[in-house]
Design a protein around this motif. Structure first.
Motif, PDB file in Angstrom:
ATOM      1  N   GLY B 178       0.782  -1.231   0.000  1.00 19.26           N
ATOM      2  CA  GLY B 178       0.000   0.000   0.000  1.00 19.26           C
ATOM      3  C   GLY B 178       0.811   1.276   0.000  1.00 19.26           C
ATOM      4  N   LEU B 179       0.110   2.352   0.267  1.00 21.53           N
ATOM      5  CA  LEU B 179       0.681   3.700   0.298  1.00 21.53           C
ATOM      6  C   LEU B 179       0.632   4.207   1.735  1.00 21.53           C
ATOM      7  N   THR B 213      -2.180  11.301  -4.952  1.00 21.62           N
ATOM      8  CA  THR B 213      -1.372  10.238  -5.551  1.00 21.62           C
ATOM      9  C   THR B 213      -0.357  10.843  -6.519  1.00 21.62           C
ATOM     10  N   VAL B 214       0.883  10.876  -6.086  1.00 24.31           N
ATOM     11  CA  VAL B 214       1.947  11.421  -6.928  1.00 24.31           C
ATOM     12  C   VAL B 214       2.517  10.320  -7.820  1.00 24.31           C
ATOM     13  N   TRP B 218       6.100   4.143  -6.379  1.00 24.81           N
ATOM     14  CA  TRP B 218       7.089   4.379  -5.330  1.00 24.81           C
ATOM     15  C   TRP B 218       6.417   4.629  -3.982  1.00 24.81           C
ATOM     16  N   GLY B 219       5.158   4.338  -3.875  1.00 24.79           N
ATOM     17  CA  GLY B 219       4.451   4.551  -2.611  1.00 24.79           C
ATOM     18  C   GLY B 219       4.194   6.025  -2.314  1.00 24.79           C
ATOM     19  N   GLY B 225      -6.167   9.042   1.438  1.00 22.43           N
ATOM     20  CA  GLY B 225      -6.035  10.501   1.355  1.00 22.43           C
ATOM     21  C   GLY B 225      -7.261  11.135   0.724  1.00 22.43           C
ATOM     22  N   GLY B 226      -7.849  10.447  -0.234  1.00 18.80           N
ATOM     23  CA  GLY B 226      -9.029  10.953  -0.920  1.00 18.80           C
ATOM     24  C   GLY B 226     -10.178  11.208   0.039  1.00 18.80           C
ATOM     25  N   ARG B 227     -10.244  10.425   1.092  1.00 16.99           N
ATOM     26  CA  ARG B 227     -11.338  10.608   2.054  1.00 16.99           C
ATOM     27  C   ARG B 227     -11.137  11.867   2.881  1.00 16.99           C
ATOM     28  N   ALA B 228      -9.903  12.212   3.153  1.00 15.80           N
ATOM     29  CA  ALA B 228      -9.623  13.485   3.842  1.00 15.80           C
ATOM     30  C   ALA B 228      -9.944  14.648   2.908  1.00 15.80           C
TER      31      ALA B 228
END
Ligand SMILES: [Cu+2]
Lengths: 111, 314
Positions: B178-179, B213-214, B218-219, B225-228
């Motif tokens: 995961g990330l 998501t960058v 590479w994680g 993050g989308g939920r925040a």
């Protein structure tokens, strides 16, 4: 240092005795295996091995990594050139990852 | 370096993108009514006059105190240089945020050294942890030093200059494959924290790993993050600041501006441009152009937020 140099035993008894005290006998098994961490990748990413085999992970990156298999084993954080040996005593599939960089994953299949 | 003024009366998206490609030299960003604009490349002296009056704060990131490999054998030294830059700024920022990886290996001496140097700014510093700050077995050292008054693994919010700041932790409980990860408990807290806030309150979210998501290979992103971001979507002005990837990168999406800061320790490669995201060795003469700090200016009543990246050199 994966295995002891067997010729060294014969040449220098003092060293051999010191090594014998410091290292458990299982460390010298010929079929023990290594996994290197290079460029944020476990290499080889998958290993098949027999029960009793010791795998030693070595971090060759300039960034610390860990080796974690949920509920099975967890290394401390490995700085550059640090090693983590683990002996597999039970058959099964061991998925593992780096808890600092979770996109890094690997697999050990023990039969 | 002020040859590229866009003026105040609007700028096309193409121009904005054009400016983004020069972010490495220092670009002043403003947000007016949710519309991001680049005012062009400036140096820090001009920034001070352009952006005043109003509140300004500074972002510093990825000090990696203790790192001593070829990419930068003296990370403590370059942190000290960054602090020198900060102390020389013509307008003193109100406070500083540090977006994590204060240390390289979470050792007590590394935290001590970082603290000693950063204290020379005499600024209030608000921290969030990077994964390198949570390496000690019981994850004690960061929390004892910086965790007081925070929730969960170290998240918190505060108000300054009419802006609501939210420090998030996305380096805990990372899942295989995961990330970055915020987790349900933190997301519920965020929901609570934002409840009842006026939608015109400018919001600054800061965390270590990018919330957007960058480069997932590479994680470089946060699983949830989308939920925040969903929770702050309704606000007129949202700025998301992070470190972790050791390079300037910006993205604008609706009312949300994403910005990553340079490290003060070592550069990392652009996404996909190297076999790994590890420390990037560059010519010694070039190193200081790839390290630095970011300052953010906020003009009261105008919803204007300007981000200026300042390299240690050049
Ligand atoms: Cu990092």
């Amino acid at each position: 240092m994966k295995t002891l140099n067997r010729r060294g035993f014969g040449l220098d008894l003092g060293l051999a005795l010191a090594a014998a005290v410091l290292l458990p006998a299982t460390k010298a098994r010929a079929d023990d295996l290594d996994v290197h961490i290079d460029n944020f990748v476990f290499q080889p990413a998958e290993l098949k091995l027999k029960v009793g085999t010791t795998v030693t992970w070595t971090n060759r990156d300039d960034i610390p990594h860990t080796v974690v298999s949920a509920g099975k084993f967890r290394s401390k954080t490995l700085d550059t050139d640090d090693k983590f040996p683990f002996t597999f005593t039970d058959a099964g599939d061991y998925k593992y990852f780096c808890s600092l960089h979770p996109h890094m994953t690997g697999m050990i299949k023990v039969e | 370096m002020s040859g590229h003024e866009h003026g105040d009366d609007g700028v096309s998206r193409r121009k904005v993108l054009e400016c983004m490609t020069w972010a490495g030299t220092g670009v002043l960003w403003t947000i007016t009514g949710g519309v991001p604009r680049s005012l062009g490349i400036i140096d820090s002296a001009q920034a001070a006059t352009t952006a005043a009056p109003g509140m300004s704060f500074l972002q510093i990131s990825d000090s990696h105190v203790g790192f001593d490999k070829p990419a930068n054998p003296n990370a403590l030294g370059t942190l000290e240089e960054a602090v020198g830059k900060i102390n020389a700024m013509p307008a003193k920022p109100s406070f500083m945020i540090h977006t994590g990886d204060i240390t390289h290996l979470s050792k007590a001496a590394e935290f001590d050294n970082a603290e000693r140097i950063i204290a020379q700014t005499k600024l209030d510093v608000h921290y969030v942890p990077g994964e390198h700050d949570f390496i000690d077995e019981e994850v004690k050292l960061y929390r004892e030093r910086y965790g007081r008054g925070t929730k969960g693994h170290g998240w918190y919010s505060f108000d300054a200059g009419g802006v609501h700041f939210i420090g998030l932790v996305n380096v805990v409980d990372l899942k295989a494959g995961g990330l970055g990860n915020l987790g349900a408990e933190q997301l519920a807290w965020l929901d609570d924290d934002l409840r009842g806030k006026s939608k015109s309150t400018p919001i600054v979210l800061f965390a270590h790993i990018p919330l957007w998501t960058v480069y997932p290979e590479w994680g470089w992103g946060t699983e949830d993050g989308g939920r925040a971001l969903e929770q702050v979507k309704g606000f007129g002005s949202v700025t998301v600041l992070n470190g972790h990837i050791h390079q300037v990168m910006q993205k604008v999406e609706g009312n949300v501006t994403f910005h990553t800061a340079r490290s003060t320790a070592f550069p990392q490669p652009a996404p996909g441009s190297a076999p790994s995201p590890g420390p990037m060795k560059v010519e010694d003469a070039k190193l200081r152009s790839m390290l630095g700090v970011a300052s953010v200016n906020f003009k009261q009543n105008e919803q204007r937020l300007a981000i200026i990246d300042t390299p240690l050199q050049g």
